[in-house]
Design a protein around this motif. Structure first.
Motif, PDB file in Angstrom:
ATOM      1  N   ILE C 562      26.724  64.362  12.294  1.00 17.11           N
ATOM      2  CA  ILE C 562      26.547  64.373  10.836  1.00 17.11           C
ATOM      3  C   ILE C 562      27.374  65.518  10.262  1.00 17.11           C
ATOM      4  O   ILE C 562      27.267  66.665  10.722  1.00 17.11           O
ATOM      5  N   GLU C 566      28.697  66.831   3.936  1.00 17.67           N
ATOM      6  CA  GLU C 566      28.568  65.563   3.214  1.00 17.67           C
ATOM      7  C   GLU C 566      27.120  65.066   3.189  1.00 17.67           C
ATOM      8  O   GLU C 566      26.782  64.155   2.438  1.00 17.67           O
ATOM      9  N   CYS C 567      26.279  65.656   4.029  1.00 17.48           N
ATOM     10  CA  CYS C 567      24.902  65.167   4.132  1.00 17.48           C
ATOM     11  C   CYS C 567      24.091  65.633   2.938  1.00 17.48           C
ATOM     12  O   CYS C 567      24.135  66.795   2.556  1.00 17.48           O
ATOM     13  N   CYS C 573      18.314  58.510   7.746  1.00 15.27           N
ATOM     14  CA  CYS C 573      18.721  58.378   9.159  1.00 15.27           C
ATOM     15  C   CYS C 573      17.590  58.794  10.086  1.00 15.27           C
ATOM     16  O   CYS C 573      17.245  58.088  11.029  1.00 15.27           O
ATOM     17  N   ALA C 589      20.895  69.558   5.351  1.00 16.09           N
ATOM     18  CA  ALA C 589      21.771  68.834   6.290  1.00 16.09           C
ATOM     19  C   ALA C 589      21.010  68.506   7.575  1.00 16.09           C
ATOM     20  O   ALA C 589      20.333  69.343   8.149  1.00 16.09           O
ATOM     21  N   HIS C 590      21.144  67.274   8.000  1.00 18.34           N
ATOM     22  CA  HIS C 590      20.457  66.840   9.223  1.00 18.34           C
ATOM     23  C   HIS C 590      21.358  67.008  10.432  1.00 18.34           C
ATOM     24  O   HIS C 590      22.582  67.052  10.297  1.00 18.34           O
ATOM     25  N   CYS C 603      22.073  55.173  12.299  1.00 26.37           N
ATOM     26  CA  CYS C 603      22.272  56.193  11.270  1.00 26.37           C
ATOM     27  C   CYS C 603      23.607  55.993  10.564  1.00 26.37           C
ATOM     28  O   CYS C 603      23.707  56.096   9.348  1.00 26.37           O
ATOM     29  N   CYS C 607      23.550  55.380   6.479  1.00 28.66           N
ATOM     30  CA  CYS C 607      23.795  56.551   5.638  1.00 28.66           C
ATOM     31  C   CYS C 607      24.464  56.169   4.321  1.00 28.66           C
ATOM     32  O   CYS C 607      25.528  55.560   4.322  1.00 28.66           O
ATOM     33  N   LYS C 609      25.910  57.992   2.253  1.00 26.39           N
ATOM     34  CA  LYS C 609      27.048  58.839   1.902  1.00 26.39           C
ATOM     35  C   LYS C 609      28.142  58.839   2.947  1.00 26.39           C
ATOM     36  O   LYS C 609      29.089  59.623   2.837  1.00 26.39           O
ATOM     37  N   ALA C 611      28.074  60.067   5.730  1.00 24.31           N
ATOM     38  CA  ALA C 611      28.177  61.415   6.287  1.00 24.31           C
ATOM     39  C   ALA C 611      28.071  61.415   7.795  1.00 24.31           C
ATOM     40  O   ALA C 611      28.343  62.416   8.449  1.00 24.31           O
ATOM     41  N   VAL C 612      27.660  60.291   8.377  1.00 20.51           N
ATOM     42  CA  VAL C 612      27.573  60.219   9.839  1.00 20.51           C
ATOM     43  C   VAL C 612      28.924  59.789  10.361  1.00 20.51           C
ATOM     44  O   VAL C 612      29.421  58.717  10.018  1.00 20.51           O
TER      45      VAL C 612
END
Lengths: 730, 155, 624
Positions: C562, C566-567, C573, C589-590, C603, C607, C609, C611-612
Motif C-alpha cells: 500500500i 495515496e492511502c 481493504c 495509512a494501512h 485489496c 481500493c 484510490k 493505492a494498493v
C-alpha cells in the motif's frame, strides 16, 4: 501391387498395414501396443515410419499399405523421435534396471526375481525374463532418460483372486483391455479417467470378482510389462524342464505349455498353437498346479486291518485287492471309471473288468449314460459333429444346459468370435449365473419340455398359443432356420435327471438335423469322457465304441451302484457306498469321504503327472506328457492298472510303455488330429441299441468345480471366492 | 428410484451409441452416476459396467457422488483467465471453504471450474445454479455467492 | 410439405408486418446477453409496459456481435428502423423507453445506432467503428431476426440456397463449393469441396454428415453465436452438404455447455420437419434427411474429428490414427464428412449468390470471410466477421478499439490452445491460413485474445499447457506424459523455482510432443509455449534467473504494498482481507503484513484510490 520399404520392393497382400508387410518380411519396426491377435490401437507411437507424401510420420500398425508407397523405417529424425517417446514412457515406469548397463549380468547372477512388496526395478519384477518393454529399449539402444522421472505411486491391487495388478508399471498400451473385450467377450477392465490420470481398471475400481472377470489370465499373457501377473507364479522360478501337454480339467482339451522344476510342476500356460487359440481358463491355468502339488494327495498304498487303513507295500495292497475281488462272482463286481483317466488308462480299466467277466462298468458322469442311450441309438458313435473352431463360422449358436463360465470355458472364445461376426447367440439355462454377456438368455421351467417346444417351433412355427417359453422358442427357432450355419452345444445342467437328459440329448440331435446344423457338441461333465467312451470303458461299449448286443457278452452289465453289487473298484469317488457292498478298492490321487471306507487304497496320478492320450469334446486327440514326480509312492494310473491286471492273472497286460497301450487300443490316436465326427444313422436304422441298464448311476455332484471328485476349492483358496461369487455353490 | 432409473435407461435400448445420452439422463435424474446405475446399464444395454465407467470417467460432465444443493461454476477460459478469473476462483474457494471439484461438507455447495462458457466478451463469468453472471470481479463474485449462501440458510 | 414459394410469400409478409409494427423491442438474448443481465432488462420492460398500458412486442434475438455493449436492446417505433442501445441495465431501461416511446426522443447515452439507415440525429450502426469494416455474411442475421422464427430466416433469403442445390445434382453442388474455394473453418483449412468429393467417391451404401459444434477453444464463441442467433442457416448448410455427399442421416455434435444453442436447434429442427424442409422428401425433391443432436459431455478433445466420431459411437473420445480418413471410413465405418459450424453456415450464401461471389471476397489462398471472437484486453470485445486477408491490427485496433484505459498492447493470441502468440510488432500480418502459420501461430477456429502489458506471457503458456494437458485423452505417451512434464516445468517457473536450462528442455519436449502425438491436440499443444518462448524469451529469463514476473501476475512472485501517500485509510481493504493481514486505523495509512499475505488481490481490486500497488520485485530485493 508393391511397396518400397527402405529401398527394396515388396509384394503387398490386400488389406495389410505397413507393420504387417514389414513383419512378413522380417523388417524390424518397434511396437508396444500392437499385438498380432488384437485390433490395431495406434497408441504407443513407437511404430512411426516415414512415408513419402505424408507431412508427418505415420504409425505403421494402423496405416494401410498402398500400391507404390515409399516407406522408410529408419532415419535420423525418426529414430531420435522414437527414442524420445520411449524415454517419456520410461520416465513413468520404474526404469532404473531397464537402462542399467549391468542388467544382463545381474539377471544372470539372480535368475529369479527378488521378492518385494513393490516393484522398483527389473530385479524385483516378475516379468524380467519376458519383458516386451525391455526388448524395445534394447532394440532402440536407449541407455538414459533425458526427462525427469516420476514414480506414479498408484495403489497396488493385491486382493483380487489369482491376479495381481501393479499399475505403476503400466504403460497404457491397452492390450489387456482389448484381449478381454475382443477375444474373451468379457470387458472386465477398461480404460478409465482421462489425461495423465488415465489408467486401466474396473467400474469404481471395484474387485475383479464384481467386474465379471473370468480370471482366464489372457490379460497377463498379453501384458508387455509386469503390470499384470498371477499371484501364484510371480515368484516362481524359471522352469528347468518345459513340455507341451493337454489340460484335462474340462473336455475342451486346451493345448498347454507346462513347466517343472526339481520334479514339481510349476506352471501351466496356454500354448501359442492349438485350437484353444492361446487361451485357457482359470482352472487349467491357475488350479492345475496347486491341485497337483496339494498336501492332501494320497501318497501310500493302504489296506484296512482291524478297521484302520494302514500304509503297506504295493505288493501287499495289490494282493489284498486281488484276494478280495476274487471272492465274488463277476456279476457281483462293479467299477466306476473316472472321466479324468486317459484313453489308455480307461482301456486298461475295462480290460480288467471284462477279463474278470463283468460288464458292470459306469463312467462317473451324468451325461455319459443318457448320451449313450440317445445318441448311441441314433448315430454310429456317441460323438459330436464339427469342431470348436467351426463355431466361429456359425450364424446362430444355441447353448443348452450350461453357461460356459466353468464348463469348457474356452468355447466362449469361439462363440464370441461368431458373435462379433454377427451371429445370434442363445443360452437356454436354468441356473441364475450370468454367463456370456451377449447371449440372449432364456430361462425355461424345465429343459425337456422346452426342447420339445423348440423343435415344434422349428418344424411347425406359430401353431400353438403363446406362452413365454413358446415365444422364446419361436425367437430361437427363426434364428436357427435363417442361419446358414448353426451350432448347438449341450451341457451338464440339462442332465441332472437321467430321463430328462436322455430326452434333451435326443431332441438336440433332432433339432440339429431339422435346421441342417453344422456343429453339435456335447460339453461333457468330465475332462476325458469322449476318450473313455472311445476306449469302451462303459457298459455295452467296447474299444472304438462298438456295441456287441447280439453276443450278450457285453450287454449284460448292470448298475455298479445298484442291487446285487457286493464289490466295488472305484477310480472316482462316489457320493456314498451303497448298502450291501462288502469290499471296496479305491484308486485315485485324492481321498474323499468314501475312501475312508475302502478296504484297499491305491494312490494314483492326476492328469498332470501321467502320460497318454485324451480326446476333447470335439474329437481332437491330445497328448499328455509330464516331468513331475508323483508324491512318495503314488503311481500313474496306467501303471497301477497293469500291476492289477497282472496280479489278477489276466491276459493282455504285457505292456512296458504307454505307447504300447496306445497301439493296443487300436484307434487312430495321432495327437492334433480329429476322430471322425458322429454320423447320424438313417431314420429306419435308428433303434434303442442300449437298454435302460446303461442309464446313469448318478446324479454325480457338479463336475465344474471338482476334479476327479475333489473340490478344487479345497486346494485353491481363490477358487472358492470366484466360484461363490458366480453362484457355483452346488 | 431404482425402477425410475431402469425405465430411463430402457428408453435408450436399441439406439446406436446410446451410452453417453443414457449416462446423461441418469445424471439428470439422480444428480450423479451411481454404481447401481452402471449395473442396470449393463443389464439393459448390454454394455459392460467397466466400459460404461470408462466412458463416464472420460467426460468432465459426469459426477460420481451426490452433488451439493447449489452449483457454482467459475469459468477459467482464456478471456476469463486473462481478465482475472483465477483470483475469482481463489476468493470463492476461500469463501465456501472447498476446493474446485469438491462439495462442502454440509452438502450445500459444489464448486466446479469450467473450461469456457462461450461468454468471453463479458468475461470474467461465473454460473450459480444455471444463472450466468458476467463482468465479475472478486468482490462482486463473492457477493453473489454469499447471497446464495444466506438464501439457503433462511430457507 | 409446403411449397417453397408459398412459404416465401408468407415469410415476406410476416417480415414486412414486423418491420411496420409500431412498438417492437428486440432484446439481445444470447448466452452472453443473459450473462450480462438481459433478464433484468426484460423484466423492467414488462413492468414499464404494464405501468404505461403500452402494447409492445418483445422479440428475443441473438447477439448482433457487439457483445461489449451488452445488455443490448433495439427499439423500433414511430415508423423508424430499430435503434440499438447498449449497455442497458434494468434500472435504466424504464427511462430509455420513456424517452423514445413516450417523448419520441432518442437519447445519445449508450446509443449505438439504427439497424438500418441513419435518420435524424441517429447514426447507422453500420457506420460505427466496430461494425464499419466488417463484412457480415455468416453473421448477417444475428441480432436482427428472431432465431427460431422460420419466416424471418426465409424472408432474408433463407433456404433459397437449398432450393437451388436440390435442383442440381449432388456432383454439381460439390463443384460449386469447390469453385467457391471454401476452406474448413474449424482450423485445419482443408478445402471443404474436396472433402465432400472424397466422401461421395467412397460411398457405397451409406454415408454420414456431421457438424462439429463442439467449440471447445476457451475464448471462442463464434459457433455459439451462430447456433443461438441463426440456427436455420446452419441447418440449411447441413442439409445441403448432406445432399451433396448422399447422407440421409446427419449429426450435430454440440457441447453441453451451450444449452441455449441446443434448445434453439431443437425448435428449429422441429419447425423444419413440420414444413417439409427436413425429414422425408425435402421440398419434394426425393431427398430425405433426419438430423440427430448429440450432446457433448465435457471433453475438449472431442472437437478432434476422430474423437468426435468415437463419442457419437458411445465410446471414450480417444482419437485414432489417420489414414484411413473419416471420408473413407468414418462413423460406424461408413464414409463421413465432419464440418465446422462456420463452414456449413457459409454454404447457403455460396449456393444462393454463387461460387464467384464468395470467391471474390478474401485473399488469394483463402476465400470468403473469417469470424473471430475478439476478447481480452480490448475496448470492444465481441464477434467480428471480416474478409480473409484483413490484418490483425485492423481487427484489434480498428474494430476492437485497441487496449482500453491507456494500456499497452503486447500480443494477440489466435487459435486457442493450439495457437500461438503474435507480438505487437507483427500485428500487420494478414489473417489467412498461410500467413499465420508462418508466424508460428494458427488461424484456428477463430478465437483472438488481446493481451496487454499486464499479461504475463509465461503464465499464458502455463495456462494453455495446463488446459491441453487436462483435456488430453491420455492415449499416446508424447501428449499424456509430454504435456504433463511441460506443465510441471512451467509451474515451477511461475512459482519462481525455474532452473537454468528449463527453456531448452521445454523446447525439446515440445518438439517431441509436436512430432510424436497422435492427434492435433497433442500436436499443437506446445504451440503457445514455443511461440511465447520465441517472442517473449526475456520474460522467461526474468522468471528463472531473477524470480521476477515483469507483468506482476504470477502470484508467488507478486507483492502487494500500500502506497502510504495515496492511502486514505478507508479500511475497505482491511475489512475484506480474507486473512486479516492489513493493519491500520481509520483515516491512517494501512500496511499489509507480507508474511501473512496470500496474494489474493482482493485489496487491489477493492481500493477506491488505487493505492494498493502490485509489483514483482524479484529475488534481488526483499520487501519488508
Amino acid at each position: 501391387m508393391t511397396a518400397r520399404i527402405d529401398g527394396k520392393d515388396y509384394d503387398i497382400i490386400e488389406g495389410e498395414t505397413i507393420l504387417d508387410i514389414a513383419r512378413r518380411n522380417d523388417i524390424y519396426i518397434p511396437t508396444l501396443c500392437n499385438h498380432p491377435d488384437l485390433s490395431a490401437f495406434g497408441g504407443c507411437r513407437l511404430c512411426l515410419v516415414k512415408v513419402e507424401g505424408f507431412r508427418a510420420f505415420v504409425p505403421a500398425c494402423a496405416t494401410p499399405v498402398q500400391d507404390d508407397m515409399v516407406i522408410e523405417t529408419t532415419e535420423e529424425d525418426l529414430d531420435d523421435l522414437r527414442r524420445r517417446i520411449l524415454q517419456l514412457i520410461l520416465s513413468e515406469h520404474p526404469s532404473a534396471c531397464i537402462i542399467c548397463a549391468d542388467r544382463e549380468e545381474c539377471l544372470d547372477l539372480h535368475p529369479d526375481p527378488t521378492k518385494a512388496g513393490r516393484v522398483t526395478g527389473c530385479r524385483f519384477c516378475p516379468n524380467r525374463n519376458e519383458c516386451d518393454l525391455f526388448d524395445v529399449v534394447k532394440a532402440l539402444g536407449v541407455d538414459d532418460i533425458w526427462v525427469e522421472t516420476e514414480y506414479k505411486d498408484v495403489p497396488l491391487y493385491r486382493r483380487d483372486p489369482f491376479i495381481h495388478r501393479d499399475y505403476n508399471l503400466c504403460i497404457l498400451c491397452g492390450r489387456c483391455v482389448r484381449v478381454c473385450a475382443e477375444i474373451r467377450g468379457v470387458s472386465a477392465i477398461a480404460f478409465t479417467e482421462r489425461s495423465h490420470d488415465a489408467t486401466i481398471g474396473t467400474a469404481f475400481q471395484g474387485p475383479l470378482v464384481d467386474s465379471s472377470c473370468v480370471f482366464c489370465g489372457a490379460c497377463e499373457d498379453v501384458c508387455p510389462t509386469g503390470s499384470i501377473s498371477s499371484k501364484m507364479t510371480r515368484w516362481v522360478s524359471i522352469p528347468e524342464v518345459t513340455g507341451k501337454s493337454t489340460c484335462v480339467m474340462c473336455p475342451a482339451g486346451c493345448a498347454m505349455d507346462v513347466g517343472f522344476k526339481w520334479g514339481r510342476m510349476t506352471i501351466t500356460e496356454p500354448s501359442e498353437e492349438g485350437e484353444n487359440v492361446a487361451q485357457a481358463c482359470l482352472k487349467g491355468r491357475y488350479c492345475t498346479v496347486p491341485l497337483t502339488n496339494s498336501k492332501d494327495r494320497l501318497e501310500y498304498p493302504r489296506v484296512t486291518t482291524d478297521g484302520v487303513l494302514r500304509p503297506v507295500k504295493w505288493e501287499t495292497a495289490l494282493e489284498t485287492a486281488v484276494e478280495g475281488l476274487k471272492g465274488f462272482a463277476p456279476e457281483e463286481i462293479g467299477m466306476i471309471v473316472s472321466p479324468s483317466l486317459t484313453v489308455e488308462e480307461a482301456f486298461l480299466a475295462q480290460r480288467i473288468m471284462r477279463g474278470l467277466g463283468s460288464d458292470n462298468i459306469a463312467i462317473a458322469s451324468n451325461m455319459a449314460g443318457p448320451m449313450q442311450k440317445a445318441w448311441g441309438g441314433a448315430m454310429d458313435r456317441v460323438a459330436g459333429i464339427g469342431t470348436m473352431t467351426d463355431i466361429r463360422d456359425c450364424d446362430a449358436v444355441l447353448i443348452v444346459g450350461t453357461d460356459l463360465s466353468l464348463t469348457a470355458a474356452v468355447t466362449q472364445v469361439h462363440v464370441h468370435a461368431a458373435w462379433k461376426d454377427g451371429a445370434s447367440v442363445f443360452n437356454v439355462k436354468i441356473d441364475p449365473r450370468k454367463g456370456y454377456r451377449h447371449a440372449d438368455v432364456i430361462e425355461p421351467d424345465a429343459y425337456g419340455p422346452f426342447m420339445d417346444i423348440l423343435l415344434e417351433e422349428v418344424k411347425a412355427p406359430g401353431q400353438q398359443p403363446h406362452t413365454p417359453d413358446r415365444d422364446a422358442a419361436g425367437r430361437i427357432a427363426s434364428a436357427l432356420k435363417d442361419a446358414d450355419k448353426t451350432a448347438i452345444l449341450v451341457g451338464p445342467g440339462a442332465f441332472r435327471d437321467a430321463a430328462e437328459g436322455t430326452q434333451v440329448a435326443k431332441l438336440a440331435l433332432e433339432l440339429f438335423e431339422a435346421v441342417n446344423g453344422t456343429v453339435l457338441l456335447p460339453l461333457w461333465d468330465g475332462g476325458n469322457v469322449q476318450g473313455v467312451l472311445e476306449a469302451g470303458a462303459s457298459r455295452c461299449l467296447t474299444p472304438g465304441q462298438c456295441i456287441e448286443q447280439d453276443s450278450g457278452k457285453y450287454s449284460s452289465g448292470r448298475n455298479p451302484l445298484g442291487e446285487g453289487i457286493k464289490a466295488l473298484y472305484l477310480t472316482h469317488p462316489v457320493p456314498e457306498i451303497p448298502e450291501g457292498v462288502e469290499f471296496v478298492v479305491y484308486q485315485g490321487p485324492f481321498g474323499s469321504q468314501v475312501s475312508e471306507r475302502a478296504d484297499v487304497i491305491l494312490p494314483s496320478s492326476m492328469f498332470s503327472e501321467t502320460e497318454g492320450t485324451v480326446i476333447s469334446l470335439d474329437g481332437r486327440v491330445g497328448s499328455i506328457t509330464s516331468d513331475a514326480r508323483l508324491p512318495n509312492m503314488a503311481k500313474p494310473d496306467w501303471k497301477v492298472f497293469i500291476d492289477m491286471g497282472r496280479a489278477l492273472g489276466l491276459d493282455g497286460f504285457d505292456f512296458e510303455a504307454v505307447a504300447d497301450i496306445t497301439e493296443a487300443v487300436g484307434l487312430p490316436l495321432e495327437p492334433g488330429t480329429h476322430l471322425p465326427p458322429g454320423e447320424p444313422l438313417p431314420e429306419g436304422d435308428r433303434a434303442v441299441r442300449v437298454d435302460d441298464a446303461v442309464n446313469p448311476v448318478g446324479p454325480w455332484p457338479c463336475s465344474a468345480t471338482r476334479y476327479r471328485g475333489r473340490e478344487i476349492a479345497e486346494d485353491v483358496e481363490d477358487f472358492l471366492e470366484v466360484a461363490a461369487s458366480w453362484g457355483w455353490d452346488e | 428410484m431404482v425402477t425410475d432409473i431402469r425405465k430411463i435407461i430402457e428408453s435408450f435400448k436399441d439406439r446406436k451409441g446410446a451410452i453417453i445420452p443414457a449416462l446423461q439422463a441418469v445424471q439428470e435424474a439422480q444428480g450423479y452416476i451411481s454404481p447401481e446405475s452402471l449395473v442396470t446399464i449393463e443389464d439393459v444395454l448390454g454394455i459392460s459396467r467397466n466400459e460404461a465407467y470408462g466412458v463416464a470417467t472420460f467426460y468432465s460432465q459426469f459426477r460420481f457422488s451426490k452433488p451439493g444443493e447449489h452449483e457454482v461454476k467459475v469459468c477459467l477460459g482464456t478471456a476469463c483467465h486473462v481478465k482475472g478469473g483465477a483470483a475469482i476462483m481463489d476468493i470463492i474457494e476461500d469463501d465456501l471453504g472447498v476446493k474446485a471439484g469438491g462439495t462442502t461438507p454440509d452438502g450445500k455447495f459444489t464448486l466446479e471450474r469450467v473450461a469456457c462458457m462461450g461468454c468471453c466478451a463479458v468475461a470474467p463469468v461465473i454460473v450459480v445454479d444455471d444463472e450466468i453472471h458476467g463482468k465479475m470481479a472478486p468482490g462482486t463474485a463473492k457477493e453473489i455467492v454469499d447471497r446464495t449462501v444466506s438464501k439457503g440458510v433462511s430457507e | 410439405m409446403t411449397d417453397f414459394d408459398v412459404l416465401k410469400a408468407e415469410a415476406d409478409k410476416v417480415w414486412d408486418d414486423l418491420q411496420s409494427t409500431d412498438g417492437v423491442v428486440y432484446l439481445g438474448t444470447a448466452s452472453c446477453g443473459i450473462a450480462a443481465g438481459i433478464g433484468e432488462v426484460k423484466r423492467e420492460t414488462e413492468r414499464w409496459m404494464a405501468e404505461n398500458g403500452a402494447d409492445l412486442r418483445l422479440s428475443e434475438v441473438g447477439c448482433i456481435g457487439t457483445c461489449c455493449f451488452e445488455p443490448l436492446v433495439s427499439i423500433q417505433v414511430h415508423g423508424n428502423p430499430p435503434v440499438a442501445y447498449g449497455p442497458v441495465e434494468g434500472r435504466t431501461m424504464g427511462g430509455l423507453l420513456d424517452s423514445i416511446i413516450t417523448h419520441k426522443r432518442y437519447p445519445t447515452e449508450a446509443l449505438l445506432g439504427s439497424i438500418g439507415d441513419a435518420f435524424g440525429d441517429v447514426p447507422s450502426i453500420w457506420d460505427h467503428p466496430v461494425t464499419a469494416t466488417q463484412k457480415r455474411i455468416i453473421t448477417e442475421n444475428n441480432g436482427i431476426i428472431d432465431p427460431v422464427e422460420l419466416e424471418h430466416y426465409i424472408s432474408q433469403g433463407g433456404f433459397e440456397g437449398l432450393k437451388k442445390a436440390l435442383a442440381m445434382t449432388p456432383d454439381e453442388v460439390i463443384e460449386t463449393v469447390l469453385e467457391s474455394g471454401l476452406r474448413g473453418r474449424g482450423g485445419a483449412g482443408f478445402p471443404s469441396g474436396r472433402k465432400w468429393q472424397m466422401c461421395r467417391q467412397n460411398r457405397t451404401d451409406k454415408s454420414y454428415m456431421v457438424c462439429n459444434a463442439d467449440e471447445g477453444d476457451p475464448g471462442a464463441f463464434m459457433d455459439r453465436s451462430i447456433l443461438e442467433g441463426d440456427p436455420y442457416r446452419l441447418l440449411e448448410g447441413l442439409t445441403t452438404a448432406s445432399y451433396a455427399i448422399g447422407a440421409d442421416e446427419a449429426y450435430i455434435y454440440a457441447r453441453a455447455e451451450y444449452p441455449l444453442a441446443i434448445k434453439r436447434l431443437r425448435i428449429a429442427i422441429a419447425k423444419l420437419e413440420e414444413v417439409g424442409f427436413l425429414g422425408e422428401d425435402i421440398m419434394g425433391s426425393g431427398f430425405s434427411l433426419s438430423i440427430h443432436i448429440k450432446e457433448g459431455a465435457g471433453a475438449f478433445v472431442c472437437g478432434e474429428e476422430t474423437a468426435l466420431l468415437a463419442s457419437i459411437e458411445g465410446k471414450r473420445g480417444m482419437p485414432r490414427p489417420r489414414p484411413p480418413y473419416p471420408a473413407q471410413e468414418g462413423l460406424w465405418g461408413k464414409p463421413t464428412v465432419i464440418n465446422n459450424v462456420k463452414s456449413l453456415a457459409s454454404v447457403p450464401a455460396i449456393m444462393r449468390l454463387g461460387a464467384e461471389h464468395f470467391a471474390s471476397i478474401g485473399s488469394e489462398g483463402t476465400k470468403g470471410t473469417a469470424v473471430f471472437a475478439l476478447t481480452g484486453k480490448v475496448k470492444y470485445p465481441g464477434l467480428v466477421e471480416v474478409p480473409m486477408g484483413t490484418t490483425i491490427r485492423e481487427i484489434v485496433e480498428g474494430i476492437g478499439g485497441g487496449v482500453p484505459d491507456g494500456g499497452k498492447l503486447k500480443a494477440v493470441q489466435t487459435g486457442g490452445p493450439s495457437g500461438g502468440c503474435i507480438p505487437e510488432s507483427m500485428l500487420d500480418l494478414p489473417v489467412d491460413f498461410e500467413s499465420l502459420q508462418q508466424a508460428g501461430a494458427i488461424m484456428g477456429s477463430g478465437g483472438m485474445v488481446v493481451m496487454d502489458e499486464e499479461t504475463c506471457m509465461v503464465d499464458v503458456a502455463r495456462y494453455f499447457i495446463s488446459f491441453t494437458q487436462y483435456e488430453s485423452c491420455g492415449k499416446c505417451p508424447p501428449c499424456r506424459i509430454g504435456t504433463k512434464k511441460m506443465k510441471d516445468i512451467l509451474e515451477r517457473i511461475c512459482d519462481g523455482n525455474g532452473d537454468p536450462g528449463d527453456i531448452e528442455v521445454l523446447e525439446e519436449i515440445g518438439s517431441t510432443v509436436r512430432m510424436g502425438s497422435l492427434c492435433q491436440l497433442g500436436g499443437t499443444a506446445p504451440n503457445p509455449v514455443l511461440s511465447t518462448i520465441k517472442y517473449f524469451r526475456e520474460e522467461y529469463e526474468a522468471h528463472i534467473s531473477d524470480g521476477r514476473c515483469p507483468a506482476a501476475v504470477c502470484k508467488p512472485l507478486v507483492t502487494y504494498t500500500i502506497e502510504p501517500d495515496e492511502c486514505i485509510g478507508c479500511t475497505l481493504c482491511a475489512k475484506n482481507c480474507p486473512v486479516s493481514c492489513i493493519a491500520g486505523a481509520p483515516k491512517e495509512a494501512h500496511v499489509i503484513d507480507q508474511h501473512q499475505c496470500v496474494k489474493c488481490g482482493m485489496c487491489h481490486s477493492i481500493c477506491p484510490k488505487d493505492a494498493v500497488k502490485k509489483t514483482s520485485p524479484g529475488r534481488k530485493e526483499v520487501v519488508e
